[in-house]
Scaffold this motif. Sequence first.
Motif, PDB file in Angstrom:
ATOM      1  N   CYS A 227      -8.707  44.962  18.806  1.00  0.00           N
ATOM      2  CA  CYS A 227      -7.341  45.475  18.961  1.00  0.00           C
ATOM      3  C   CYS A 227      -6.639  45.589  17.613  1.00  0.00           C
ATOM      4  O   CYS A 227      -5.895  46.551  17.360  1.00  0.00           O
ATOM      5  CB  CYS A 227      -6.541  44.563  19.882  1.00  0.00           C
ATOM      6  N   GLU A 228      -6.873  44.614  16.758  1.00  0.00           N
ATOM      7  CA  GLU A 228      -6.264  44.653  15.424  1.00  0.00           C
ATOM      8  C   GLU A 228      -6.798  45.841  14.629  1.00  0.00           C
ATOM      9  O   GLU A 228      -6.034  46.531  13.931  1.00  0.00           O
ATOM     10  CB  GLU A 228      -6.541  43.349  14.683  1.00  0.00           C
ATOM     11  N   GLN A 229      -8.096  46.098  14.727  1.00  0.00           N
ATOM     12  CA  GLN A 229      -8.701  47.201  13.996  1.00  0.00           C
ATOM     13  C   GLN A 229      -8.139  48.548  14.446  1.00  0.00           C
ATOM     14  O   GLN A 229      -8.087  49.496  13.663  1.00  0.00           O
ATOM     15  CB  GLN A 229     -10.222  47.187  14.189  1.00  0.00           C
ATOM     16  N   ARG A 230      -7.690  48.631  15.702  1.00  0.00           N
ATOM     17  CA  ARG A 230      -7.119  49.875  16.214  1.00  0.00           C
ATOM     18  C   ARG A 230      -5.596  49.873  16.075  1.00  0.00           C
ATOM     19  O   ARG A 230      -4.902  50.713  16.667  1.00  0.00           O
ATOM     20  CB  ARG A 230      -7.509  50.072  17.683  1.00  0.00           C
ATOM     21  N   SER A 231      -5.085  48.923  15.312  1.00  0.00           N
ATOM     22  CA  SER A 231      -3.643  48.808  15.032  1.00  0.00           C
ATOM     23  C   SER A 231      -2.811  48.621  16.290  1.00  0.00           C
ATOM     24  O   SER A 231      -1.646  49.033  16.342  1.00  0.00           O
ATOM     25  CB  SER A 231      -3.144  50.047  14.264  1.00  0.00           C
ATOM     26  N   LEU A 232      -3.392  47.979  17.314  1.00  0.00           N
ATOM     27  CA  LEU A 232      -2.655  47.688  18.527  1.00  0.00           C
ATOM     28  C   LEU A 232      -1.883  46.377  18.407  1.00  0.00           C
ATOM     29  O   LEU A 232      -0.829  46.207  19.029  1.00  0.00           O
ATOM     30  CB  LEU A 232      -3.607  47.608  19.730  1.00  0.00           C
ATOM     31  N   ILE A 233      -2.412  45.448  17.623  1.00  0.00           N
ATOM     32  CA  ILE A 233      -1.783  44.146  17.430  1.00  0.00           C
ATOM     33  C   ILE A 233      -1.892  43.743  15.971  1.00  0.00           C
ATOM     34  O   ILE A 233      -2.624  44.360  15.180  1.00  0.00           O
ATOM     35  CB  ILE A 233      -2.430  43.048  18.308  1.00  0.00           C
ATOM     36  N   TYR A 234      -1.172  42.709  15.614  1.00  0.00           N
ATOM     37  CA  TYR A 234      -1.361  42.062  14.314  1.00  0.00           C
ATOM     38  C   TYR A 234      -1.254  40.558  14.538  1.00  0.00           C
ATOM     39  O   TYR A 234      -0.810  40.103  15.600  1.00  0.00           O
ATOM     40  CB  TYR A 234      -0.331  42.537  13.282  1.00  0.00           C
ATOM     41  N   PHE A 235      -1.688  39.772  13.574  1.00  0.00           N
ATOM     42  CA  PHE A 235      -1.674  38.321  13.697  1.00  0.00           C
ATOM     43  C   PHE A 235      -0.599  37.725  12.802  1.00  0.00           C
ATOM     44  O   PHE A 235      -0.376  38.189  11.684  1.00  0.00           O
ATOM     45  CB  PHE A 235      -3.041  37.725  13.325  1.00  0.00           C
ATOM     46  N   LYS A 236       0.060  36.688  13.301  1.00  0.00           N
ATOM     47  CA  LYS A 236       1.043  35.963  12.498  1.00  0.00           C
ATOM     48  C   LYS A 236       0.852  34.465  12.703  1.00  0.00           C
ATOM     49  O   LYS A 236       0.218  34.022  13.665  1.00  0.00           O
ATOM     50  CB  LYS A 236       2.466  36.369  12.883  1.00  0.00           C
ATOM     51  N   GLN A 237       1.405  33.688  11.788  1.00  0.00           N
ATOM     52  CA  GLN A 237       1.349  32.235  11.889  1.00  0.00           C
ATOM     53  C   GLN A 237       2.604  31.720  12.575  1.00  0.00           C
ATOM     54  O   GLN A 237       3.699  32.241  12.337  1.00  0.00           O
ATOM     55  CB  GLN A 237       1.213  31.603  10.493  1.00  0.00           C
ATOM     56  N   VAL A 238       2.461  30.730  13.440  1.00  0.00           N
ATOM     57  CA  VAL A 238       3.604  30.140  14.141  1.00  0.00           C
ATOM     58  C   VAL A 238       3.628  28.640  13.881  1.00  0.00           C
ATOM     59  O   VAL A 238       2.614  28.028  13.553  1.00  0.00           O
ATOM     60  CB  VAL A 238       3.551  30.413  15.663  1.00  0.00           C
ATOM     61  N   GLU A 239       4.814  28.068  14.042  1.00  0.00           N
ATOM     62  CA  GLU A 239       4.980  26.638  13.840  1.00  0.00           C
ATOM     63  C   GLU A 239       4.462  25.860  15.058  1.00  0.00           C
ATOM     64  O   GLU A 239       4.346  26.390  16.166  1.00  0.00           O
ATOM     65  CB  GLU A 239       6.457  26.303  13.620  1.00  0.00           C
ATOM     66  N   ASP A 240       4.170  24.598  14.821  1.00  0.00           N
ATOM     67  CA  ASP A 240       3.802  23.721  15.921  1.00  0.00           C
ATOM     68  C   ASP A 240       5.031  23.425  16.768  1.00  0.00           C
ATOM     69  O   ASP A 240       6.166  23.577  16.312  1.00  0.00           O
ATOM     70  CB  ASP A 240       3.217  22.419  15.363  1.00  0.00           C
ATOM     71  N   TRP A 241       4.809  23.000  18.001  1.00  0.00           N
ATOM     72  CA  TRP A 241       5.920  22.539  18.818  1.00  0.00           C
ATOM     73  C   TRP A 241       6.361  21.161  18.328  1.00  0.00           C
ATOM     74  O   TRP A 241       5.586  20.432  17.680  1.00  0.00           O
ATOM     75  CB  TRP A 241       5.510  22.430  20.280  1.00  0.00           C
ATOM     76  N   LEU A 242       7.588  20.801  18.645  1.00  0.00           N
ATOM     77  CA  LEU A 242       8.038  19.442  18.376  1.00  0.00           C
ATOM     78  C   LEU A 242       7.246  18.472  19.242  1.00  0.00           C
ATOM     79  O   LEU A 242       6.993  18.747  20.418  1.00  0.00           O
ATOM     80  CB  LEU A 242       9.522  19.290  18.692  1.00  0.00           C
ATOM     81  N   SER A 243       6.885  17.336  18.674  1.00  0.00           N
ATOM     82  CA  SER A 243       6.213  16.312  19.472  1.00  0.00           C
ATOM     83  C   SER A 243       7.216  15.713  20.448  1.00  0.00           C
ATOM     84  O   SER A 243       8.428  15.710  20.182  1.00  0.00           O
ATOM     85  CB  SER A 243       5.656  15.213  18.566  1.00  0.00           C
ATOM     86  N   PRO A 244       6.775  15.217  21.596  1.00  0.00           N
ATOM     87  CA  PRO A 244       7.710  14.599  22.550  1.00  0.00           C
ATOM     88  C   PRO A 244       8.584  13.506  21.939  1.00  0.00           C
ATOM     89  O   PRO A 244       9.787  13.466  22.217  1.00  0.00           O
ATOM     90  CB  PRO A 244       6.780  14.050  23.640  1.00  0.00           C
TER      91      PRO A 244
END
Length: 403
Positions: A227-244
């Motif tokens: 999908c990325e090669q066909r420019s349908l999506i791209y990847f990004k970095q996200v933060e972790d969730w807060l720990s309980p």
Amino acid sequence: MSASTIGYIKLANTLSIVSQKQVTGKLVVAHGNQEWQLYFLFGHLLYASGGKHSTRRWHRAISQHCPNFKFEVNQLSNHQLWEYKLLQTAISENQITLAQAKAILRTIAEEVFFAIISQPGLTRRWHPQKHPSSQTALSLLLSRLEIKEVLTSAKRVWTSLQEEGLWHINPDSTPVIRDTNKLLSSQENSDFLLTVNKLLNCDRTIWDIAFLMKMSLVEVAQNLYDCEQRSLIYFKQVEDWLSPPEKLRLVSVENRRPQATIACIDDSHLVGNFLEKILQPLGYKVVHIQDPIKGLAALEDSQPDLIFLDLVMPKVSGYTICDFLRKTTMFKDTPIVFLSSQDGIIDRTRAKLIGANDYLCKSSSAEKVVEVVAKYVNRQEAKTSQILTLERAYNFTCLAVEG
């Protein structure tokens, strides 16, 4: 020899030495600014943690092996091994079985091992520590053979990614749709795209998607790469969730904050009641002043964080009150929002010129009122907003993925 092979050999040799010496403590494995912690008791693996998304990993493992487990963290401080301590408590209270707990530990350890062996260079540090040695703790330990099995499984996944030319795909990254219509109209991988489209919410990682789709990490990564090669999506970095524990701490800090006060200057008691019904359940204190002249003393006493001000009142106009408040030291910086039945461009312009921050029509929805209050009453720290993100995050136990 590939980097992953070197990483695997280094980790395997280190784990073997720890097992043979039957030591107790923490092994810290690092690469750049990333660290992973492996906790041992008498040479057996107690718990694995660290990396970019330790909390996400924990929730994913819980959802996989005991989706009905509702853990409580009221008595838990934000210290190391909080995940493990929650498992111990759950076992002692018969919320989960020993088999479920061990499955959780194995799943978490496999992801940690995968992350470690995929790094080109590693440093290792050993820290002797004391760990609990209760009967439950001893029962949860992963033996040398189990450690070897988990490590072998992690290497198998990483090797498969390499063989498919996907070594650069980070499972901790999040795929994001570039164009939904283009993605759905794509003829290739249509079944996969129709399903995964429901999961791409800019927050779920590739690990998450693989779990939810009940597909292997390699298969999902291959489809997403196409999908990325066909420019349908791209990847990004996200933060972790807060720990309980961290979430609980921030909620506690927020609850200790002084209650924010919202003043309403309006001769109609209906408007005051309207604001009370909306804002009091959200933790705000509402002070209603029906006589703007006699009520100035009450306004000074309450020192509101925000003032809703009517435009047309019997004795004095809202413009006059706003102008007066802006000229006083106490209220010159207090947010003032006109709440009026009049909604003309001239009214809005004049309100802005005399110092009002915003203008709402009395027919505005409750949601709009709450939005305006949140905008001008900064009662939450930046981190607290992450709590809401965590609360809104997908619930593995409730999500149904249709093919």
